[in-house]
Design a protein around this motif. Structure first.
Motif, PDB file in Angstrom:
ATOM      1  N   ASP A   1      -8.306   5.210   7.187  1.00  0.00           N
ATOM      2  CA  ASP A   1      -8.051   6.098   6.041  1.00  0.00           C
ATOM      3  C   ASP A   1      -6.568   6.433   5.944  1.00  0.00           C
ATOM      4  OD1 ASP A   1     -10.728   6.106   5.425  1.00  0.00           O
ATOM      5  OD2 ASP A   1     -11.155   8.004   6.444  1.00  0.00           O
ATOM      6  N   ASP A   2      -5.922   6.656   7.093  1.00  0.00           N
ATOM      7  CA  ASP A   2      -4.489   6.922   7.092  1.00  0.00           C
ATOM      8  C   ASP A   2      -3.709   5.694   6.618  1.00  0.00           C
ATOM      9  OD1 ASP A   2      -5.064   9.415   8.045  1.00  0.00           O
ATOM     10  OD2 ASP A   2      -4.470   9.013  10.109  1.00  0.00           O
ATOM     11  N   ALA A   3      -4.207   4.517   6.954  1.00  0.00           N
ATOM     12  CA  ALA A   3      -3.544   3.285   6.499  1.00  0.00           C
ATOM     13  C   ALA A   3      -3.599   3.174   4.980  1.00  0.00           C
ATOM     14  CB  ALA A   3      -4.197   2.071   7.151  1.00  0.00           C
ATOM     15  N   VAL A   4      -4.713   3.582   4.379  1.00  0.00           N
ATOM     16  CA  VAL A   4      -4.840   3.546   2.916  1.00  0.00           C
ATOM     17  C   VAL A   4      -3.779   4.446   2.277  1.00  0.00           C
ATOM     18  CG1 VAL A   4      -6.327   4.136   0.967  1.00  0.00           C
ATOM     19  CG2 VAL A   4      -7.301   2.987   2.959  1.00  0.00           C
ATOM     20  N   ILE A   5      -3.629   5.657   2.812  1.00  0.00           N
ATOM     21  CA  ILE A   5      -2.642   6.608   2.271  1.00  0.00           C
ATOM     22  C   ILE A   5      -1.226   6.069   2.436  1.00  0.00           C
ATOM     23  CG2 ILE A   5      -1.690   8.918   2.554  1.00  0.00           C
ATOM     24  CD1 ILE A   5      -4.484   9.829   3.432  1.00  0.00           C
ATOM     25  N   LEU A   6      -0.943   5.521   3.603  1.00  0.00           N
ATOM     26  CA  LEU A   6       0.394   4.993   3.886  1.00  0.00           C
ATOM     27  C   LEU A   6       0.753   3.861   2.933  1.00  0.00           C
ATOM     28  CD1 LEU A   6       2.929   4.727   5.704  1.00  0.00           C
ATOM     29  CD2 LEU A   6       1.580   3.190   7.158  1.00  0.00           C
ATOM     30  N   LEU A   7      -0.151   2.914   2.754  1.00  0.00           N
ATOM     31  CA  LEU A   7       0.156   1.748   1.931  1.00  0.00           C
ATOM     32  C   LEU A   7       0.197   2.094   0.446  1.00  0.00           C
ATOM     33  CD1 LEU A   7      -1.942  -0.890   3.891  1.00  0.00           C
ATOM     34  CD2 LEU A   7       0.531  -0.628   3.866  1.00  0.00           C
ATOM     35  N   ARG A   8      -0.569   3.072   0.019  1.00  0.00           N
ATOM     36  CA  ARG A   8      -0.462   3.520  -1.378  1.00  0.00           C
ATOM     37  C   ARG A   8       0.915   4.116  -1.644  1.00  0.00           C
ATOM     38  NH1 ARG A   8      -6.382   6.517  -2.167  1.00  0.00           N
ATOM     39  NH2 ARG A   8      -7.625   4.592  -2.417  1.00  0.00           N
ATOM     40  N   GLU A   9       1.418   4.903  -0.703  1.00  0.00           N
ATOM     41  CA  GLU A   9       2.745   5.480  -0.856  1.00  0.00           C
ATOM     42  C   GLU A   9       3.812   4.390  -0.801  1.00  0.00           C
ATOM     43  OE1 GLU A   9       5.693   8.144  -1.560  1.00  0.00           O
ATOM     44  OE2 GLU A   9       3.524   8.487  -1.686  1.00  0.00           O
ATOM     45  N   ALA A  10       3.605   3.393   0.068  1.00  0.00           N
ATOM     46  CA  ALA A  10       4.552   2.277   0.135  1.00  0.00           C
ATOM     47  C   ALA A  10       4.589   1.529  -1.195  1.00  0.00           C
ATOM     48  CB  ALA A  10       4.163   1.330   1.268  1.00  0.00           C
ATOM     49  N   ARG A  11       3.449   1.369  -1.830  1.00  0.00           N
ATOM     50  CA  ARG A  11       3.407   0.738  -3.154  1.00  0.00           C
ATOM     51  C   ARG A  11       4.178   1.574  -4.175  1.00  0.00           C
ATOM     52  NH1 ARG A  11       2.349  -4.013  -5.393  1.00  0.00           N
ATOM     53  NH2 ARG A  11       0.526  -4.270  -4.049  1.00  0.00           N
ATOM     54  N   ARG A  12       3.987   2.884  -4.139  1.00  0.00           N
ATOM     55  CA  ARG A  12       4.645   3.776  -5.093  1.00  0.00           C
ATOM     56  C   ARG A  12       6.165   3.711  -4.953  1.00  0.00           C
ATOM     57  NH1 ARG A  12       6.760   8.663  -5.894  1.00  0.00           N
ATOM     58  NH2 ARG A  12       6.808   9.128  -3.663  1.00  0.00           N
ATOM     59  N   GLN A  13       6.655   3.562  -3.723  1.00  0.00           N
ATOM     60  CA  GLN A  13       8.097   3.528  -3.502  1.00  0.00           C
ATOM     61  C   GLN A  13       8.671   2.110  -3.505  1.00  0.00           C
ATOM     62  OE1 GLN A  13       9.840   6.032  -0.510  1.00  0.00           O
ATOM     63  NE2 GLN A  13       8.178   7.530  -0.561  1.00  0.00           N
ATOM     64  N   GLY A  14       7.842   1.130  -3.824  1.00  0.00           N
ATOM     65  CA  GLY A  14       8.338  -0.235  -3.949  1.00  0.00           C
ATOM     66  C   GLY A  14       8.605  -0.945  -2.643  1.00  0.00           C
ATOM     67  N   LEU A  15       7.866  -0.584  -1.596  1.00  0.00           N
ATOM     68  CA  LEU A  15       8.098  -1.192  -0.280  1.00  0.00           C
ATOM     69  C   LEU A  15       7.098  -2.291   0.052  1.00  0.00           C
ATOM     70  CD1 LEU A  15      10.053   1.194   0.031  1.00  0.00           C
ATOM     71  CD2 LEU A  15       9.333   1.372   2.396  1.00  0.00           C
ATOM     72  N   LEU A  16       6.330  -2.737  -0.922  1.00  0.00           N
ATOM     73  CA  LEU A  16       5.431  -3.868  -0.721  1.00  0.00           C
ATOM     74  C   LEU A  16       5.969  -5.035  -1.534  1.00  0.00           C
ATOM     75  CD1 LEU A  16       1.956  -2.100  -1.054  1.00  0.00           C
ATOM     76  CD2 LEU A  16       3.268  -2.556   1.023  1.00  0.00           C
TER      77      LEU A  16
END
Length: 601
Positions: free
Chosen positions: A278-293
């Motif tokens: 669940d923490d991984a989901v939150i982390l990667l969503r934020e990474a998407r929002r900040q353009g880090l994917l």
């Protein structure tokens, strides 16, 4: 093989309906009847033998051992979070238990004198629930050994409480290094390598990929700290540097600060050890929002990322497509499952016989817990032969010297243990692409790394992105048209100064030139040449020479110009000059500003 045998195991579907285990049928709990004897008993003999039989049953029951004809049955408790505290079932845990039940035929075939029975207990995903389930299983079934729970935090209290009964305990999911403390968990062992081994494996993999600078984000719990310490130590020894080392609180719903720190770091490689998927989901969503994917970055998770699609992201979710895209090209570590071993093939065949359409190794931690049962069965048989079936839980027995069998091949590979019950394990690196996952590398405990399949990074390429992006050129180069244009202008000025000096030299005997002082004019011209030339040293890749030369040429040139102009100004102020456009026989009281301007020109 029958997919379900109620005489061998109790099924979690019933357990969810009645967590107290009162639903268990008499057939599942009672002992098989003894065959009638043909011998005629006297009254005294009958009384004596009844008393002896009762004592034997009581002693056997006290130790969780049940005689079934010529065989002795050991009860093993399986404590897992079949439901959450509110009673909501975890489908993945039920699936795990289904896989564990397939181990019973193998366990019961090891020695005809001993049989095994699995008894499930619902921890409800809490510490108190795990301890309560353990006591309940022991009180009702006199269990001699346990496996579970799924988390390190829930397993610790349970293992401490079990010391009262001398029970043996194995875990296929508890990886915290806290359980490696010598003498603290005397009858606990695990088939999953501890976190310190995973941290070392990640460091070796990073170095093998050619990366020398990475970012590290871990949770603040014991799981994250174990990974952080072991990875950092191993990375330092391998020459891998940390561009960023950051932490977060497990369950935190706002990880924007941590992701911003990653964005501002020097490296494009991100290693994250989160306490849950669940923490991984939150982390990667934020990474998407900040353009880090993107194709220039690599996200590498630990084994908790393996539960991403089984515990946190589901096809029915409205964010399923975006959450799946967030792990495109990501990698994560899992204990190696040696699918080529005979034990794995047996497990896989039994799993298919249940009508399952997925592979056995797709069940998270399935093979590891399956191996727990195999080692427990071999250990209990070995111990029963040595000290007697009724004494397997007595005090004074040693985990290494008495219980653990010699190294064997299990469903996940070779099972060998250290003196503290830690498994010497290997790891697989799994790659997620288009929602599918496959093993791409195996990292072995001896330090070797084997390629299984070519990896696919975010872009779909198998070429690893660079860890540190190339720096943009921040100095002037001859390839820049503006630099060329300004250099041409500077060169023209220098040529003009040279030409002016030639003219002055030819006419230096004329009164006009003498009046302006030829030596000072030459010095001023030379200073201007040096000032203009200093700019050429700054073009191109900086070096030790090109960094020092502009400073010296600019400084010397400026000093020549200013010193000569200063002396000329002083002479004008003190000696006086007849100006046709202004002052007449200037004395020291005339305007100095006009004179300085004229002299500088």
């Amino acid at each position: 093989m029958e997919p379900r045998n109620d005489s061998d195991t109790i099924w979690p579907g019933d357990l969810i309906q009645e967590p107290s285990l009162q639903h268990v049928s008499a057939r599942a709990r009672s002992l098989p009847r003894r065959p009638p004897s043909r011998r005629t008993w006297t009254g005294r003999q009958l009384v004596r033998n009844v008393v002896c039989s009762v004592l034997l049953v009581l002693l056997a029951g006290k130790n969780g051992v049940h005689g079934t004809g010529s065989a002795t049955t050991f009860n093993i408790g399986v404590i897992l979070p079949f439901t959450d505290p509110t009673g909501m079932p975890y489908e993945s845990v039920t699936t795990l238990y289904d896989l564990l039940a397939t181990a019973l035929p193998v366990m019961n075939s090891l020695n005809a004198s001993y049989r095994f029975n699995l008894v499930p207990g619902n921890s409800k995903n809490t510490r108190s629930g795990a301890v309560a389930a353990m006591f309940d299983l022991y009180d009702r079934n006199q269990t001699v050994a346990f496996i579970g729970e799924s988390g390190s935090g829930n397993t610790g209290p349970m293992v401490y409480a079990e010391s009262r009964f001398g029970s043996w305990h194995c875990s296929g999911t508890t990886s915290s290094t806290a359980f490696s403390e010598p003498g603290e968990f005397a009858r606990f062992f695990r088939t999953i390598p501890d976190d310190s081994q995973q941290g070392v494996a990640i460091a070796r993999f990073v170095r093998a990929m050619g990366w020398t600078k990475v970012n590290l984000l871990v949770s603040t719990d014991s799981y994250g700290s174990s990974i952080s310490i072991s990875f950092s130590d191993a990375a330092r020894a391998l020459g891998v540097k940390l561009a960023l080392s950051d932490v977060y609180l497990p369950g935190d719903s706002d990880l924007s600060t941590q992701v911003t720190n990653i964005a501002n770091s020097e490296s494009n490689i991100i290693i994250f050890a989160v306490s849950s998927s669940d923490d991984a989901v939150i982390l990667l969503r934020e990474a998407r929002r900040q353009g880090l994917l993107g194709p220039d970055r690599v996200w590498i998770g630990t084994d908790t990322l393996g539960e991403y699609f089984t515990s946190s992201v589901f096809p029915s979710s409205p964010t399923y497509a975006s959450d799946t895209a967030n792990v495109q090209g990501a990698m994560y570590f899992m204990p190696l499952v040696a699918t080529g071993t005979a034990a794995y093939q047996t497990m896989a065949s039994a799993w298919t016989a249940l009508g399952k359409t997925t592979s056995a190794d797709s069940v998270p931690y399935g093979g590891l817990n399956y191996d727990c049962l195999l080692v427990l069965a071999k250990g209990l048989i070995q111990l029963a032969i040595k000290v007697g079936a009724g004494n397997v839980n007595t005090a004074g027995l040693s985990l290494v010297a008495d219980f653990l069998p010699p190294p064997i091949d299990g469903a996940t590979g070779s099972l060998a243990f250290t003196s503290t019950g830690d498994r010497l394990g290997d790891f697989s690196v799994l790659n997620i692409y288009n929602g599918d996952k496959r093993v791409v590398f195996n990292v072995f405990s001896n330090g070797t790394i084997a390629t299984v399949h070519p990896p696919q990074f975010y872009s779909g390429s198998s070429t690893p992105p660079v860890d540190v992006p190339p720096k943009s050129v921040q100095y002037p180069t001859w390839g820049d048209s503006f630099v060329v244009a300004t250099s041409v202008v500077r060169a023209l000025f220098m040529l003009a100064l040279v030409g002016g000096t030639v003219v002055l030299t030819v006419n230096r005997q004329k009164s006009t030139v003498k009046h302006l002082s030829f030596p000072f004019l030459v010095l001023i011209t030379a200073g201007c040449e040096l000032v203009l030339a200093s700019g050429f040293f700054e073009i191109g890749e900086p070096s030790r020479t090109t960094c020092i030369a502009p400073v010296w040429t600019l400084t010397i040139g400026a000093q020549l110009v200013l010193a000569s102009a200063g002396v000329k100004t002083y002479r004008v102020c003190t000696l006086g000059v007849d100006w046709s456009w202004g002052c007449k026989m200037v004395d020291s009281r005339c305007t100095v500003g006009h004179r300085v301007a004229v002299e500088n020109l």
